[in-house]
Motif scaffolding. Structure first.
Motif, short mmCIF file in Angstrom:
data_model
loop_
_atom_site.label_atom_id
_atom_site.label_comp_id
_atom_site.label_asym_id
_atom_site.label_seq_id
_atom_site.Cartn_x
_atom_site.Cartn_y
_atom_site.Cartn_z
N ALA A 20 -9.52 -16.85 -17.53
CA ALA A 20 -8.13 -17.21 -17.27
C ALA A 20 -7.50 -17.65 -18.59
CB ALA A 20 -8.03 -18.32 -16.24
N LEU A 21 -6.21 -17.38 -18.71
CA LEU A 21 -5.45 -17.80 -19.89
C LEU A 21 -4.45 -18.85 -19.44
CD1 LEU A 21 -4.63 -17.54 -22.85
CD2 LEU A 21 -3.15 -15.62 -22.17
N ILE A 22 -4.52 -20.03 -20.08
CA ILE A 22 -3.61 -21.11 -19.70
C ILE A 22 -2.84 -21.59 -20.92
CG2 ILE A 22 -4.99 -21.84 -17.71
CD1 ILE A 22 -6.09 -24.13 -19.44
N PHE A 23 -1.66 -22.11 -20.66
CA PHE A 23 -0.79 -22.67 -21.69
C PHE A 23 -0.27 -24.02 -21.22
CE2 PHE A 23 -0.53 -18.13 -22.47
CZ PHE A 23 -0.51 -18.04 -23.85
N ARG A 24 -0.07 -24.94 -22.16
CA ARG A 24 0.57 -26.22 -21.83
C ARG A 24 2.07 -26.00 -21.78
NH1 ARG A 24 3.05 -30.47 -24.47
NH2 ARG A 24 2.74 -29.53 -26.51
N LEU A 25 2.70 -26.48 -20.73
CA LEU A 25 4.15 -26.40 -20.62
C LEU A 25 4.79 -27.49 -21.48
CD1 LEU A 25 4.58 -25.76 -16.78
CD2 LEU A 25 4.44 -24.09 -18.65
N PRO A 26 5.99 -27.25 -22.00
CA PRO A 26 6.63 -28.23 -22.91
C PRO A 26 6.75 -29.63 -22.31
CG PRO A 26 7.84 -26.17 -22.90
CD PRO A 26 6.79 -26.05 -21.83
N GLU A 27 6.94 -29.73 -21.00
CA GLU A 27 7.13 -31.05 -20.39
C GLU A 27 5.81 -31.76 -20.08
OE1 GLU A 27 7.31 -27.98 -17.05
OE2 GLU A 27 8.14 -28.13 -19.05
N GLU A 28 4.68 -31.11 -20.33
CA GLU A 28 3.38 -31.72 -20.05
C GLU A 28 2.90 -32.48 -21.29
OE1 GLU A 28 1.87 -28.41 -16.81
OE2 GLU A 28 1.29 -28.15 -18.91
N PRO A 29 2.54 -33.75 -21.11
CA PRO A 29 2.10 -34.56 -22.27
C PRO A 29 0.85 -33.98 -22.93
CG PRO A 29 2.54 -35.95 -20.35
CD PRO A 29 2.57 -34.53 -19.88
N GLU A 30 0.85 -33.98 -24.25
CA GLU A 30 -0.26 -33.42 -25.04
C GLU A 30 -1.57 -34.12 -24.71
OE1 GLU A 30 -2.46 -31.21 -27.68
OE2 GLU A 30 -0.37 -30.83 -27.18
N ASN A 31 -1.56 -35.46 -24.58
CA ASN A 31 -2.81 -36.17 -24.32
C ASN A 31 -3.37 -35.84 -22.94
OD1 ASN A 31 -0.70 -37.62 -23.16
ND2 ASN A 31 -1.64 -39.61 -23.55
N ASP A 32 -2.51 -35.64 -21.95
CA ASP A 32 -2.97 -35.23 -20.62
C ASP A 32 -3.57 -33.82 -20.68
OD1 ASP A 32 -2.09 -37.64 -19.63
OD2 ASP A 32 -0.30 -36.81 -18.67
N TRP A 33 -2.94 -32.95 -21.45
CA TRP A 33 -3.43 -31.58 -21.63
C TRP A 33 -4.82 -31.59 -22.26
CZ3 TRP A 33 -2.74 -26.88 -19.95
CH2 TRP A 33 -3.15 -25.78 -20.70
N GLN A 34 -4.99 -32.39 -23.31
CA GLN A 34 -6.29 -32.47 -23.98
C GLN A 34 -7.36 -33.02 -23.05
OE1 GLN A 34 -7.13 -31.10 -26.79
NE2 GLN A 34 -5.05 -30.42 -27.13
N ARG A 35 -7.02 -34.00 -22.24
CA ARG A 35 -7.97 -34.57 -21.29
C ARG A 35 -8.38 -33.51 -20.25
NH1 ARG A 35 -5.27 -38.43 -18.24
NH2 ARG A 35 -4.75 -39.36 -20.22
N LEU A 36 -7.42 -32.73 -19.78
CA LEU A 36 -7.72 -31.67 -18.82
C LEU A 36 -8.67 -30.64 -19.43
CD1 LEU A 36 -7.16 -30.29 -16.06
CD2 LEU A 36 -5.28 -29.10 -17.19
N LEU A 37 -8.40 -30.23 -20.67
CA LEU A 37 -9.28 -29.26 -21.34
C LEU A 37 -10.68 -29.82 -21.52
CD1 LEU A 37 -6.87 -27.78 -24.02
CD2 LEU A 37 -7.52 -26.78 -21.82
N GLU A 38 -10.79 -31.10 -21.86
CA GLU A 38 -12.10 -31.73 -22.01
C GLU A 38 -12.86 -31.71 -20.69
OE1 GLU A 38 -11.36 -35.64 -23.57
OE2 GLU A 38 -10.56 -34.84 -25.45
N GLU A 39 -12.17 -31.99 -19.59
CA GLU A 39 -12.81 -31.98 -18.28
C GLU A 39 -13.26 -30.58 -17.90
OE1 GLU A 39 -10.15 -33.88 -15.53
OE2 GLU A 39 -10.30 -35.80 -16.58
N ILE A 40 -12.47 -29.58 -18.22
CA ILE A 40 -12.85 -28.19 -17.94
C ILE A 40 -14.08 -27.83 -18.77
CG2 ILE A 40 -12.17 -25.77 -18.19
CD1 ILE A 40 -9.27 -26.71 -17.56
N ALA A 41 -14.08 -28.20 -20.04
CA ALA A 41 -15.17 -27.85 -20.96
C ALA A 41 -16.49 -28.51 -20.57
CB ALA A 41 -14.78 -28.22 -22.39
N GLU A 42 -16.43 -29.63 -19.85
CA GLU A 42 -17.65 -30.32 -19.44
C GLU A 42 -18.47 -29.54 -18.42
OE1 GLU A 42 -16.44 -34.14 -18.00
OE2 GLU A 42 -16.05 -34.92 -20.01
N ASN A 43 -17.85 -28.59 -17.76
CA ASN A 43 -18.56 -27.81 -16.74
C ASN A 43 -19.57 -26.86 -17.38
OD1 ASN A 43 -17.18 -28.41 -14.04
ND2 ASN A 43 -15.46 -28.09 -15.42
N ASP A 44 -20.72 -26.75 -16.74
CA ASP A 44 -21.73 -25.82 -17.21
C ASP A 44 -21.20 -24.40 -17.10
OD1 ASP A 44 -23.53 -27.85 -17.67
OD2 ASP A 44 -24.51 -27.65 -15.72
N ASN A 45 -21.62 -23.54 -18.01
CA ASN A 45 -21.30 -22.12 -17.99
C ASN A 45 -19.82 -21.82 -18.21
OD1 ASN A 45 -24.06 -21.45 -17.32
ND2 ASN A 45 -23.60 -22.16 -15.26
#
Length: 66
Positions: A20-45
């Motif tokens: 999947a290809l995802i983009f941060r929307l302009p109104e979404e806070p950068e720190n929340d976006w980074q936290r979300l990506l970190e949580e996704i990356a924690e998943n195996d595989n």
């Protein structure tokens, strides 16, 4: 934001491609976006690929069950 990204990941096309290809929307806070990506990356595989255009490509592998 998490619900929006979850819908993209769970879409039929993304599930078929296991990507999947995802983009941060302009109104979404950068720190929340980074936290979300970190949580996704924690998943195996799961692999994240950061693109020059600001998008993040998510790839995943479904392990075969024994």
């Amino acid at each position: 934001m998490a619900i929006r990204v979850q819908k993209i990941i769970n879409s039929t096309n993304a599930q078929k491609a296991k990507a999947a290809l995802i983009f941060r929307l302009p109104e979404e806070p950068e720190n929340d976006w980074q936290r979300l990506l970190e949580e996704i990356a924690e998943n195996d595989n799961v692999t994240l690929a950061y693109r020059d255009d600001g998008g993040v490509q998510i790839f995943w592998v479904v392990p075969k069950e024994d």
